[in-house]
Every structure is written in C-alpha cells, then in structure tokens.
Scaffold this active site. Sequence first.
Site, short mmCIF file in Angstrom:
data_model
loop_
_atom_site.label_atom_id
_atom_site.label_comp_id
_atom_site.label_asym_id
_atom_site.label_seq_id
_atom_site.Cartn_x
_atom_site.Cartn_y
_atom_site.Cartn_z
N HIS A 191 -7.22 4.75 2.17
CA HIS A 191 -6.71 4.50 0.81
C HIS A 191 -6.98 5.67 -0.14
CE1 HIS A 191 -5.59 0.37 1.76
NE2 HIS A 191 -6.65 0.41 2.57
N LYS B 81 0.10 3.99 4.63
CA LYS B 81 -0.10 3.53 3.25
C LYS B 81 0.60 4.50 2.29
CE LYS B 81 -4.05 1.15 5.08
NZ LYS B 81 -3.28 0.00 5.57
N SER C 249 -10.91 -0.74 0.66
CA SER C 249 -9.55 -1.29 0.64
C SER C 249 -9.39 -2.55 -0.21
CB SER C 249 -9.08 -1.57 2.06
OG SER C 249 -9.89 -2.57 2.65
N HIS D 157 -13.84 -1.91 6.66
CA HIS D 157 -12.63 -2.61 7.13
C HIS D 157 -12.82 -3.19 8.54
CE1 HIS D 157 -8.34 -2.69 8.55
NE2 HIS D 157 -8.18 -3.14 7.32
N ASN E 234 0.82 -1.22 0.00
CA ASN E 234 0.00 0.00 0.00
C ASN E 234 0.85 1.26 0.00
OD1 ASN E 234 -2.42 -1.51 0.20
ND2 ASN E 234 -2.01 -1.82 2.37
N ASP F 96 -13.34 6.93 6.68
CA ASP F 96 -12.02 6.29 6.73
C ASP F 96 -11.38 6.52 5.36
OD1 ASP F 96 -9.90 4.47 6.37
OD2 ASP F 96 -10.73 3.06 7.81
N GLU G 178 -15.73 3.79 4.63
CA GLU G 178 -14.49 4.06 3.92
C GLU G 178 -14.87 4.92 2.70
OE1 GLU G 178 -12.04 0.49 3.08
OE2 GLU G 178 -13.15 -0.47 4.69
C1 PLP Z 1 -9.62 1.02 5.32
C2 PLP Z 1 -8.56 0.78 6.35
N1 PLP Z 1 -8.68 1.38 7.54
C3 PLP Z 1 -7.77 1.22 8.50
C4 PLP Z 1 -6.67 0.41 8.31
C5 PLP Z 1 -5.66 0.24 9.41
O1 PLP Z 1 -4.56 1.04 9.16
P1 PLP Z 1 -3.11 0.67 9.74
O2 PLP Z 1 -2.52 -0.34 8.81
O3 PLP Z 1 -2.39 1.97 9.76
O4 PLP Z 1 -3.33 0.11 11.11
C6 PLP Z 1 -6.49 -0.22 7.10
C7 PLP Z 1 -5.30 -1.09 6.86
O5 PLP Z 1 -5.37 -2.18 6.38
C8 PLP Z 1 -7.47 -0.05 6.08
O6 PLP Z 1 -7.35 -0.65 4.90
#
Ligand code: PLP
Length: 385
Positions: A207, A238, A179, A133, A47, A204, A175
């Site tokens: 991405h 990411k 993701s 997520h 990512n 969120d 989101e």
């Molecule tokens: C949409 C989403 N939110 C939150 C996270 C968590 O982020 P981090 O990897 O910084 O813990 C991810 C990571 O996979 C994600 O894809």
Amino acid sequence: MKPANTYTEHLVSLSRSKLLRAISDRGCPQGRTIRIGETQLLNFASNDYLGLAANAVVIDAASRAMLEFGLGAGASRLLSGGCTLHGELERRVAAFKGSAAALVFNSGYTANVSAIPALATNKGAIFSDELNHASIVDGCRLSGAERFVYRHGSLSHLAELLQASHKTLKLVVTESVFSMDGDIVDIRGIHKLCKTHNALLYIDDAHATGVLAGGRGSPAHFNIQPDENVIQMGTFSKALGSMGGFVAASETIIEYLVNRARGLMYSTALPAPIIAASLAAINHIETNPEVVVTLHANIGNCKRLLLLRGIHVPDAPTAIVPIYVETVAEAMRISEHLLTRGIYAPAIRPPTVKQPRIRISLSTLHSDEDIERLSASLSEAIGCQ
Ligand SMILES: Cc1ncc(COP(=O)(O)O)c(C=O)c1O
C-alpha cells in the site's frame, strides 16, 4: 453428522454474528463509480489508488501485448512460460524501487507465501508485526521457522525479541503502510534495528507502492538506500492497477528465490497482457507524477473534511482512512447507510481485523464533490454534527 451440515452450521453462526461475507461483483470497470446489480455507486472501496485499472494507456499496452504474445502463459517461468516482457518488468521494478534486482510473482499473496518461507528457511527466526497481513502470516506459518510476533510498530519490543534470539538467520517482516489502518510504521527505526542485530528486513510495500515518495514506496519515503539486507515486496494489483506481486532485492537473493520460491517454481506465469499493463502503469507514474500529487490532495482534503465534522482520522499521508467503531453491528449499519446515499465503503470485520471499521480508500479519480458527499454521509450515519 453429514460433512455438509458442519459447513451449514458454520454459515448460520457467521450470519447470526453479522460476520457472513458475500461477493458483490461489478458490472463495469473498476473506477470512481461502480455498478453493482442495478445500482451505480461512488466507489470508496478499491485499492486502485491512482485510477490505473481502467486507464486507456494501460489497457492499450495490455491489448498490444496480447496481440504479440497471446494470452495464457502455458507454463511456469522456469519452463519458458514467461516472455521477454517479464524480464523487462523486473528490470523496471528494480530501478523503480532502488534495488539491484527483482522477481515477479503471480500475486502479492503468492509473493509473501513463497518468498518468506524461502528466505527464513526452517532454521531461521521470523519477527513479525502483530497487524501484518494474512499473506505474511501464512508465509510465516509455512516457513517452519521460529516465529515471534511483536507489538504493532513497537521498536522496543522488536529490539527485545531480536536481542534475546540466538538464531544466526533473522528475518524482520513488516508492512510499511498497514492495509487496514493506513498508518506508516517507522521503517527507518526498524532498518536501524535490523542493522544492529544483523537481521534481514522484509518490507511489504503493497500500500506504499504508487503512494509514498512519488510512488517509489517506503524506503524512498524514509530516505533509505536499500542494501543487500533489505527486501522489498510489493504488488501490481493496487496503485498500479494491474495484477501480480514482486520482490526487489539483491541479485543473490533474487537468484536464490528463483530456485527456492515455490509460488514461482510451481505455478504458471502471469499472462503477457498483465505484465505489459504493469510496465505501462510504472511508466505512467514516472511520466505523469501529478497523478500521485492529486491522490495526496484528495487524501488531505478528505481527512480535513472528516476532522471538521468531528470524525477522528489518523493523519498518515496514505490512501487508507479507517473509521473505527465499537461493534460489528455499528459498522454494518454505517456501511448500509452509506449505500442508501449511493456510496460503497464496506465494513471491515473480524477475522480480518479485531476492531470493526469502515475502511475508506481514496483515489486520484475522486472529485472534491465526491469527497464532500462522503464526509457528509458519514457524519450523518455516525451522528456527528
Ligand atoms: C499488505 C498486503 N500484502 C499483500 C497483499 C496481497 O496482494 P495481492 O492482492 O496482489 O495478492 C495485500 C492485499 O490485500 C495486502 O494488503
């Protein structure tokens, strides 16, 4: 039965259904190529969309911060575990995301499992997209709030649920760029619904940050000026190539989170070098906008080549390209075929997603030749022309 047998049985059952996971550690920095064991592979699994995880300027900033502030933070932010760079990064993030204030968390996961329960409280109602997520799902579960799950991206279903709820505190959580599917939901429409129903909107942007709207994320992409009812969560882990999560929101909400978000209150702060790296990454994007432009050229090129070879791909301008398949075995077979061609693009399987897929993630660092090699190897594996 001995407790250990329970776990062994579970592992055997996962293995039989081809759902057993194993860790594959790199022997080199994250980048366009990676070395796993003795094998050098073209990397379509990270990512690190802008190639900042091993960027020299970012590493230099982290090294200098380590010399100035040391490594371990030693305590929670509330006990002086943070250094002045933490506050500087928060001001920077707030400006970057167009919010009044921001707060850094130790990871995106921590941000979601801390901020969502704090905001919803056990008296509110949460409205959550069905494909959100795992960290959002866990945050919702931890909240003790009433929970409603709406069909993916469905404004009509969300409107129905909001209309039927009599709670005074409503939190819509979604989101922006999903993701595992790489699609973008209609944040403008969701924002409008939130206004109509007097709900808070929690986006969120993990991405979308560094990817949409020159890196500023989904509100900027949809031309929305974040007001006091919009909460933007994101990650430094990411596209920003570092580590940590953030929430950008009104000053009141941020002050409230400082006092109520358990992942901030009860966990040691991120080390200064990590914070300095995140700051340098934001600076880098702002001063070198062409890194995001190159990423989008690669996204466009990859999707065009795959479509030319008869491989269906969603058309959203995001760095995540899912190739959906029918079975786990098929996903594993394709991923293994790609490995024989020197390409790392792992299969994504249940329980992460319902429908198995190969998840390709693109980076600014990929060349035209890399993308051509990916598309040729994929079409060979899938059996397209
Ligand atoms: C949409 C989403 N939110 C939150 C996270 C968590 O982020 P981090 O990897 O910084 O813990 C991810 C990571 O996979 C994600 O894809």
